[in-house]
Design a protein around this motif. Structure first.
Motif, PDB file in Angstrom:
ATOM      1  N   UNK A  74       0.741  -1.117   0.113  1.00  0.00           N
ATOM      2  CA  UNK A  74      -0.004  -0.156   0.050  1.00  0.00           C
ATOM      3  C   UNK A  74       0.825   1.340  -0.061  1.00  0.00           C
ATOM      4  N   UNK A  75       0.055   2.438  -0.320  1.00  0.00           N
ATOM      5  CA  UNK A  75       0.840   3.473  -0.247  1.00  0.00           C
ATOM      6  C   UNK A  75       0.108   4.616   0.304  1.00  0.00           C
ATOM      7  N   UNK A  76       0.617   5.201   1.402  1.00  0.00           N
ATOM      8  CA  UNK A  76      -0.179   6.337   2.077  1.00  0.00           C
ATOM      9  C   UNK A  76       0.350   7.574   1.839  1.00  0.00           C
ATOM     10  N   UNK A  77      -0.308   8.751   1.645  1.00  0.00           N
ATOM     11  CA  UNK A  77       0.303  10.033   1.396  1.00  0.00           C
ATOM     12  C   UNK A  77      -0.498  10.901   2.623  1.00  0.00           C
ATOM     13  N   UNK A  78       0.303  11.757   3.229  1.00  0.00           N
ATOM     14  CA  UNK A  78      -0.337  12.579   4.174  1.00  0.00           C
ATOM     15  C   UNK A  78       0.357  14.060   3.931  1.00  0.00           C
ATOM     16  N   UNK A  79      -0.667  15.193   3.732  1.00  0.00           N
ATOM     17  CA  UNK A  79      -0.254  16.618   3.149  1.00  0.00           C
ATOM     18  C   UNK A  79       0.244  17.119   4.766  1.00  0.00           C
ATOM     19  N   UNK A  80       1.431  17.547   4.731  1.00  0.00           N
ATOM     20  CA  UNK A  80       2.139  18.366   6.035  1.00  0.00           C
ATOM     21  C   UNK A  80       1.702  19.769   6.138  1.00  0.00           C
ATOM     22  N   UNK A  81       1.405  20.010   7.284  1.00  0.00           N
ATOM     23  CA  UNK A  81       1.246  21.322   7.756  1.00  0.00           C
ATOM     24  C   UNK A  81       2.114  22.419   7.335  1.00  0.00           C
ATOM     25  N   UNK A 122       4.218  20.600   1.685  1.00  0.00           N
ATOM     26  CA  UNK A 122       5.003  19.266   1.364  1.00  0.00           C
ATOM     27  C   UNK A 122       4.228  18.047   1.668  1.00  0.00           C
ATOM     28  N   UNK A 123       4.470  16.725   1.400  1.00  0.00           N
ATOM     29  CA  UNK A 123       3.956  15.521   1.410  1.00  0.00           C
ATOM     30  C   UNK A 123       4.788  14.586   2.341  1.00  0.00           C
ATOM     31  N   UNK A 124       4.210  13.484   2.991  1.00  0.00           N
ATOM     32  CA  UNK A 124       4.894  12.423   3.653  1.00  0.00           C
ATOM     33  C   UNK A 124       4.241  11.171   3.006  1.00  0.00           C
ATOM     34  N   UNK A 125       5.082  10.605   2.176  1.00  0.00           N
ATOM     35  CA  UNK A 125       4.787   9.353   1.451  1.00  0.00           C
ATOM     36  C   UNK A 125       5.244   8.216   1.949  1.00  0.00           C
ATOM     37  N   UNK A 126       4.351   6.992   2.471  1.00  0.00           N
ATOM     38  CA  UNK A 126       4.864   5.927   3.032  1.00  0.00           C
ATOM     39  C   UNK A 126       4.497   4.620   2.307  1.00  0.00           C
ATOM     40  N   UNK A 127       5.305   4.028   1.834  1.00  0.00           N
ATOM     41  CA  UNK A 127       5.220   2.740   1.034  1.00  0.00           C
ATOM     42  C   UNK A 127       5.249   1.615   2.022  1.00  0.00           C
ATOM     43  N   UNK A 128       4.275   0.775   2.154  1.00  0.00           N
ATOM     44  CA  UNK A 128       4.466  -0.609   2.775  1.00  0.00           C
ATOM     45  C   UNK A 128       4.408  -1.839   1.991  1.00  0.00           C
TER      46      UNK A 128
END
Length: 396
Positions: free
Chosen positions: A364-371, A374-380
């Motif tokens: 899976x890939x999860x993306x979180x928009x940073x305050x 920018x973005x934080x993308x996590x590949x599991x």
């Protein structure tokens, strides 16, 4: 475009006809069994002479004298005949009413199936908005009709997505081709053009051709990866996400130095099993996006690790602000986080390829928009030794 009709002339073994015949057979069978039981009961129960003394005579209304046994036989024969005639007439009436009723009820119950058939027969590129819209009883037929409508919704969405993809791909390819054509035409039309001008034109054409080649390569990777998501990976080799991340950072070194981006890494072992080329492309796309959508003197954080069950690659960057509600759209082809196509570098296929690669490897890939931007993308992904189940679901 409409599907050719499959309706044939003559009597067909339709579902409605089969249900009607089944109901008729059951009714006739049940009626015949009841008639037989009545016949047997009358035969066994109607024995009035059994309690009379032998030789007893019975006097009828007309004065006729009959032996009790003879009178019993006549009475039993008459009763059997009346039972047979009236029972058969009743059985015939019940069967006719039952068959006609079953035919009408089956027709009403199966009406949504005819709607499904009619809708499917008329489906085409311009009629994907048609739906059954069944509003009857909440039964199996309603479930079928609703499932068919839901399937049409998915098909229509996929068709629209495909049309947008083709239009965007055409636009992306047309832009560098138009640049090359314009540069060549302008330079050739200039009678005073010298070697320096031709060299400048050659450099522009080369850059445009590299852009077109990169887009075609990205499209091929996306198509190849999505195909493997359903049928399994062509290659399964143990590799390490940390190595792919390190190679991706090395490939972007000049761009990183150009915009003076700070890079912070924590690359622990993250073993996985899969296609090394696709996994390197995954890491490369994430790092490339983190650099290209960053700002001057920004920061990139890249980390990898594993807990024995899952291996993870996390890429975080500073940059322009993205609304979390817009994050799912970033996985659509040719989307660039609020800057679509014109005025942005890259093909816009980076996260689409990342999601496809994750799906092909059962991750899976999860993306979180940073305050603040920018973005934080996590590949599991499943760690090496853990079971791999191919899926096409990439979460955003």
């Amino acid at each position: 475009m409409t599907a050719p009709s499959t309706r044939r002339s003559g009597l067909r073994p339709t579902l409605r006809l089969r249900l009607t015949l089944l109901n008729g057979v059951l009714l006739v069978g049940a009626g015949a069994i009841l008639l037989l039981l009545a016949w047997l009961l009358v035969r066994d129960a109607l024995a009035p002479a059994a309690d009379l003394r032998p030789g007893t005579e019975v006097v009828l209304d007309d004065g006729t004298r009959l032996d009790a046994d003879q009178w019993e036989d006549q009475l039993l024969a008459a009763a059997k005949w009346q039972l047979l005639v009236k029972g058969l007439l009743a059985l015939l009436a019940v069967s006719v009413v039952g068959v006609v009723g079953a035919y009408l009820v089956a027709g009403r119950a199966l009406r949504p199936l005819h709607q499904v058939t009619t809708t499917a027969r008329h489906l085409g590129e311009t009629t994907l908005d048609q739906r059954i819209g069944y509003a009857g009883t909440d039964d199996e037929v309603a479930e079928l009709a609703n499932t068919f409508d839901a399937m049409l919704d998915r098909i229509a969405a996929a068709f629209e997505s495909q049309k947008r993809f083709v239009a965007n791909a055409s636009h992306e390819l047309r832009t560098p081709l138009a640049v090359m054509r314009t540069e060549i035409d302008v330079t050739l039309a200039d009678d005073t053009a010298d070697v320096a001008e031709f060299r400048r034109m050659g450099a522009v054409v080369r850059d445009a051709s590299e852009r077109a080649n990169g887009l075609v390569d990205a499209l091929l990777v996306l198509a190849r990866t999505e195909a493997q998501s359903g049928g399994g990976l062509d290659r399964r080799v143990e590799t390490d996400l940390a190595g792919g991340a390190a190679r991706a950072l090395s490939a972007m070194r000049r761009e990183i130095e150009r915009i003076k981006v700070r890079v912070k890494t924590d690359l622990a072992d993250a073993p996985v099993v899969g296609d090394p080329g696709l996994l390197d492309r995954l890491a490369g796309n994430l790092v490339e996006n983190a650099v290209r959508y960053n700002h001057l003197h920004g920061t990139i954080w890249v980390s990898t690790g594993s807990d024995g069950v899952h291996s993870r690659l996390v890429v975080r960057n500073t940059g322009f602000e993205v609304d979390q509600a817009d994050v799912p759209g970033l996985f659509e082809p040719f989307r660039r986080g609020g800057r679509e196509r014109t005025g942005a570098r890259g093909s816009g296929l980076g996260l689409s390829i990342v999601r496809a690669v994750c799906g092909a490897h059962g991750g899976t890939v999860d993306v979180i928009a940073q305050a603040g931007g920018g973005l934080e993308v996590t590949v599991t992904l499943p760690a090496a030794g853990a079971p791999i189940a191919a899926t096409t679901d990439g979460r955003a």
